[in-house]
Scaffold this motif. Structure first.
Motif, PDB file in Angstrom:
ATOM      1  N   UNK A  57       0.831  -1.212   0.000  1.00 31.85           N
ATOM      2  CA  UNK A  57       0.000   0.000   0.000  1.00 31.85           C
ATOM      3  C   UNK A  57       0.859   1.254   0.000  1.00 31.85           C
ATOM      4  N   UNK A  58       1.922   1.259   0.805  1.00 29.67           N
ATOM      5  CA  UNK A  58       2.814   2.402   0.831  1.00 29.67           C
ATOM      6  C   UNK A  58       3.477   2.637  -0.510  1.00 29.67           C
ATOM      7  N   UNK A  59       3.885   1.555  -1.167  1.00 27.77           N
ATOM      8  CA  UNK A  59       4.501   1.661  -2.488  1.00 27.77           C
ATOM      9  C   UNK A  59       3.504   2.215  -3.508  1.00 27.77           C
ATOM     10  N   UNK A 122      12.922  -5.194   0.611  1.00 25.96           N
ATOM     11  CA  UNK A 122      13.171  -4.512   1.885  1.00 25.96           C
ATOM     12  C   UNK A 122      14.249  -3.440   1.733  1.00 25.96           C
ATOM     13  N   UNK A 123      15.130  -3.609   0.783  1.00 26.15           N
ATOM     14  CA  UNK A 123      16.154  -2.594   0.554  1.00 26.15           C
ATOM     15  C   UNK A 123      15.718  -1.514  -0.414  1.00 26.15           C
ATOM     16  N   UNK A 124      14.840  -1.852  -1.353  1.00 25.13           N
ATOM     17  CA  UNK A 124      14.454  -0.896  -2.388  1.00 25.13           C
ATOM     18  C   UNK A 124      13.024  -0.392  -2.297  1.00 25.13           C
ATOM     19  N   UNK A 125      12.084  -1.305  -2.314  1.00 23.18           N
ATOM     20  CA  UNK A 125      10.666  -0.921  -2.309  1.00 23.18           C
ATOM     21  C   UNK A 125      10.326  -0.135  -1.046  1.00 23.18           C
ATOM     22  N   UNK A 126      10.929  -0.498   0.086  1.00 22.65           N
ATOM     23  CA  UNK A 126      10.650   0.246   1.324  1.00 22.65           C
ATOM     24  C   UNK A 126      11.042   1.711   1.189  1.00 22.65           C
ATOM     25  N   UNK A 127      12.148   1.962   0.512  1.00 26.47           N
ATOM     26  CA  UNK A 127      12.583   3.357   0.350  1.00 26.47           C
ATOM     27  C   UNK A 127      11.627   4.130  -0.549  1.00 26.47           C
TER      28      UNK A 127
END
Length: 168
Positions: A57-59, A122-127
Motif C-alpha cells: 500500500x505504501x509503495x 526490503x532494501x528498495x521498495x521500502x525506500x
C-alpha cells in the motif's frame, strides 16, 4: 544432470499455458509459505510479524496509484507473490544460475534468489514507500529475509516437483 541441480542447458521457458500454470501454482505455494511464516509462525516464536500488504500500500501510494486495502492485497498476493516473483525465478534467476554455476543445487540457488528478493523488497521498495532503508535493520528486517528465502525455496520446490511429474 539430476533433478537436484540447476540444469546448464536450461533455457528461458516458452510462454505456454503449461508455463502460466507453473507460474501460478509455484507463486501460490511460495506466497502461502511466506505468509504462513510472516503472519503466523514468526509471531508465535516471539519474532516480528510481517506486514507485506502495508508495504504494498505504501509503495502504491508513493507512485500515485490507489492504495486501499484491496489494492495492497492484490499487489502483494497476486501481482508480486503469484506472478512477478515466480516469473523472476523461471525466466531470469534459474536460467542465469544454471549457466553460471550449472551444478548448483536448486535448493541453494532458490535460497540465493530469495535473498535477492529481500534486497529488492526490503532494501528498495521500502525506500520508495517512504520507509527506512531495510526498515532500519530491526527485527522485521530479519523475519522478512527468512520469509523471502522460504518463499523462494517453496516456489522453486513446487517448480521442481511439477517438472519432475511432467518428465515421467
Amino acid at each position: 544432470m539430476t533433478a537436484n541441480t540447476t540444469n546448464p542447458g536450461l533455457k528461458v521457458p516458452a510462454l505456454t499455458l503449461q508455463t502460466v500454470a507453473l507460474i501460478l501454482i509455484s507463486g501460490a505455494v511460495g506466497t502461502l509459505a511466506f505468509d504462513l511464516w510472516g503472519k503466523a509462525i514468526s509471531p508465535l516464536l516471539g519474532f516480528a510479524q510481517l506486514a507485506p500488504v502495508g508495504l504494498a500500500r505504501g509503495f502504491l501510494g508513493a507512485i500515485g496509484l490507489p492504495n486501499n486495502a484491496a489494492a495492497g492485497n492484490l499487489m502483494h498476493l497476486f501481482f508480486v507473490g503469484v506472478i512477478a516473483y515466480p516469473v523472476g525465478w523461471l525466466f531470469i534467476a534459474r536460467p542465469v544460475i544454471g549457466r553460471v554455476i550449472p551444478q548448483m543445487p536448486w535448493l541453494i540457488a532458490s535460497a540465493i534468489y530469495g535473498a535477492g528478493l529481500w534486497v529488492f523488497a526490503i532494501g528498495g521498495i521500502t525506500m520508495i514507500a517512504g520507509l527506512p532503508f531495510f526498515l532500519g535493520f530491526t527485527g522485521i528486517t530479519w523475519v522478512a529475509l527468512a520469509g523471502h528465502v522460504f518463499y523462494a525455496i517453496a516456489a522453486a520446490a513446487a517448480v521442481a516437483y511439477i517438472e519432475r511429474l511432467q518428465n515421467r
